[in-house]
Design a protein around this motif. Sequence first.
Motif, PDB file in Angstrom:
ATOM      1  N   UNK A   5      24.601   3.294  -4.379  1.00 57.18           N
ATOM      2  CA  UNK A   5      23.193   2.975  -4.163  1.00 57.18           C
ATOM      3  C   UNK A   5      22.609   3.811  -3.030  1.00 57.18           C
ATOM      4  N   UNK A   6      21.335   4.099  -3.158  1.00 60.57           N
ATOM      5  CA  UNK A   6      20.609   4.775  -2.087  1.00 60.57           C
ATOM      6  C   UNK A   6      20.206   3.749  -1.035  1.00 60.57           C
ATOM      7  N   UNK A  11      15.506   5.812  -1.007  1.00 58.99           N
ATOM      8  CA  UNK A  11      14.762   5.468  -2.221  1.00 58.99           C
ATOM      9  C   UNK A  11      13.262   5.643  -1.992  1.00 58.99           C
ATOM     10  N   UNK A  12      12.775   5.258  -0.810  1.00 58.98           N
ATOM     11  CA  UNK A  12      11.358   5.424  -0.475  1.00 58.98           C
ATOM     12  C   UNK A  12      10.972   6.904  -0.510  1.00 58.98           C
ATOM     13  N   UNK A  13      11.780   7.748   0.155  1.00 58.83           N
ATOM     14  CA  UNK A  13      11.474   9.177   0.235  1.00 58.83           C
ATOM     15  C   UNK A  13      11.544   9.848  -1.133  1.00 58.83           C
ATOM     16  N   UNK A  14      12.580   9.543  -1.899  1.00 58.79           N
ATOM     17  CA  UNK A  14      12.706  10.148  -3.228  1.00 58.79           C
ATOM     18  C   UNK A  14      11.620   9.663  -4.174  1.00 58.79           C
ATOM     19  N   UNK A  15      11.270   8.386  -4.096  1.00 60.96           N
ATOM     20  CA  UNK A  15      10.184   7.863  -4.922  1.00 60.96           C
ATOM     21  C   UNK A  15       8.859   8.506  -4.578  1.00 60.96           C
ATOM     22  N   UNK A  17       8.416  11.497  -3.155  1.00 58.75           N
ATOM     23  CA  UNK A  17       8.450  12.905  -3.569  1.00 58.75           C
ATOM     24  C   UNK A  17       8.256  13.041  -5.077  1.00 58.75           C
ATOM     25  N   UNK A  18       8.942  12.201  -5.849  1.00 55.96           N
ATOM     26  CA  UNK A  18       8.835  12.278  -7.306  1.00 55.96           C
ATOM     27  C   UNK A  18       7.413  11.979  -7.772  1.00 55.96           C
ATOM     28  N   UNK A  19       6.789  10.961  -7.201  1.00 57.97           N
ATOM     29  CA  UNK A  19       5.439  10.602  -7.618  1.00 57.97           C
ATOM     30  C   UNK A  19       4.419  11.644  -7.172  1.00 57.97           C
ATOM     31  N   UNK A  20       4.589  12.194  -5.974  1.00 56.15           N
ATOM     32  CA  UNK A  20       3.669  13.234  -5.502  1.00 56.15           C
ATOM     33  C   UNK A  20       3.750  14.465  -6.401  1.00 56.15           C
ATOM     34  N   UNK A  21       4.965  14.847  -6.765  1.00 50.19           N
ATOM     35  CA  UNK A  21       5.142  16.012  -7.633  1.00 50.19           C
ATOM     36  C   UNK A  21       4.525  15.777  -9.008  1.00 50.19           C
ATOM     37  N   UNK A  22       4.826  14.630  -9.598  1.00 56.55           N
ATOM     38  CA  UNK A  22       4.295  14.371 -10.939  1.00 56.55           C
ATOM     39  C   UNK A  22       2.773  14.227 -10.931  1.00 56.55           C
ATOM     40  N   UNK A  23       2.231  13.616  -9.897  1.00 58.60           N
ATOM     41  CA  UNK A  23       0.775  13.466  -9.815  1.00 58.60           C
ATOM     42  C   UNK A  23       0.099  14.822  -9.632  1.00 58.60           C
ATOM     43  N   UNK A  74       4.382   3.866  -5.554  1.00 58.16           N
ATOM     44  CA  UNK A  74       5.673   4.196  -6.170  1.00 58.16           C
ATOM     45  C   UNK A  74       6.807   4.152  -5.156  1.00 58.16           C
ATOM     46  N   UNK A  75       6.558   4.638  -3.954  1.00 55.62           N
ATOM     47  CA  UNK A  75       7.607   4.660  -2.936  1.00 55.62           C
ATOM     48  C   UNK A  75       8.036   3.239  -2.564  1.00 55.62           C
ATOM     49  N   UNK A  76       7.079   2.341  -2.399  1.00 55.56           N
ATOM     50  CA  UNK A  76       7.421   0.956  -2.089  1.00 55.56           C
ATOM     51  C   UNK A  76       8.149   0.292  -3.253  1.00 55.56           C
TER      52      UNK A  76
END
Length: 122
Positions: A5-6, A11-15, A17-23, A74-76
Motif C-alpha cells: 500500500x501507498x 496516494x495524495x500526490x499521485x492522485x 498528479x494523475x488528475x492534473x495530467x488528465x485534466x 481526486x487527491x483527497x
Amino acid sequence: MTNPHLSAMEAFALGAFAKATSTAITYPIVTLKSRKQAGKTSGMQGEEEVSPVKKVLDLYRGLRSALVHKVVQAALLYMFKDQIADFVVHLFSMDAKQAGIMLRNSGRKLKLRPLRGKPLAS
C-alpha cells in the motif's frame, strides 16, 4: 515482505498528479464540445482574424479553476480510499463480538446479534 500500500501522502500526490495530467490533456476537447453544444464557434468575440496561437490559448481559458477543483477532489479521494478500504476489510475479518466491541467503543450505538464466533465475512 514490503507493504504494497501507498502511504496517505503518496496516494495524495499521485492522485493529484494523475488528475492534473488528465485534466490538462482533455480540457481543450471538453471546451470544444461545450462550445459546439452551446452553438459557439469561437470563444473570441469581436475579432475576425485571430492568430492560431490565440485560438489554442483560448481553449485553455478556465483551466486553472478546473485544475484546483478537480485535483484537490481526486487527491483527497485517493488519499482516503485505501484507508477506508483497509478499515472495512479489517472490520469484516473480525468475528461479531470483536466488531461489536470496536463499534461500541467508537461512540455509536449499534446492536449486533451474536453469530456464535463466526466471522462476518470470509
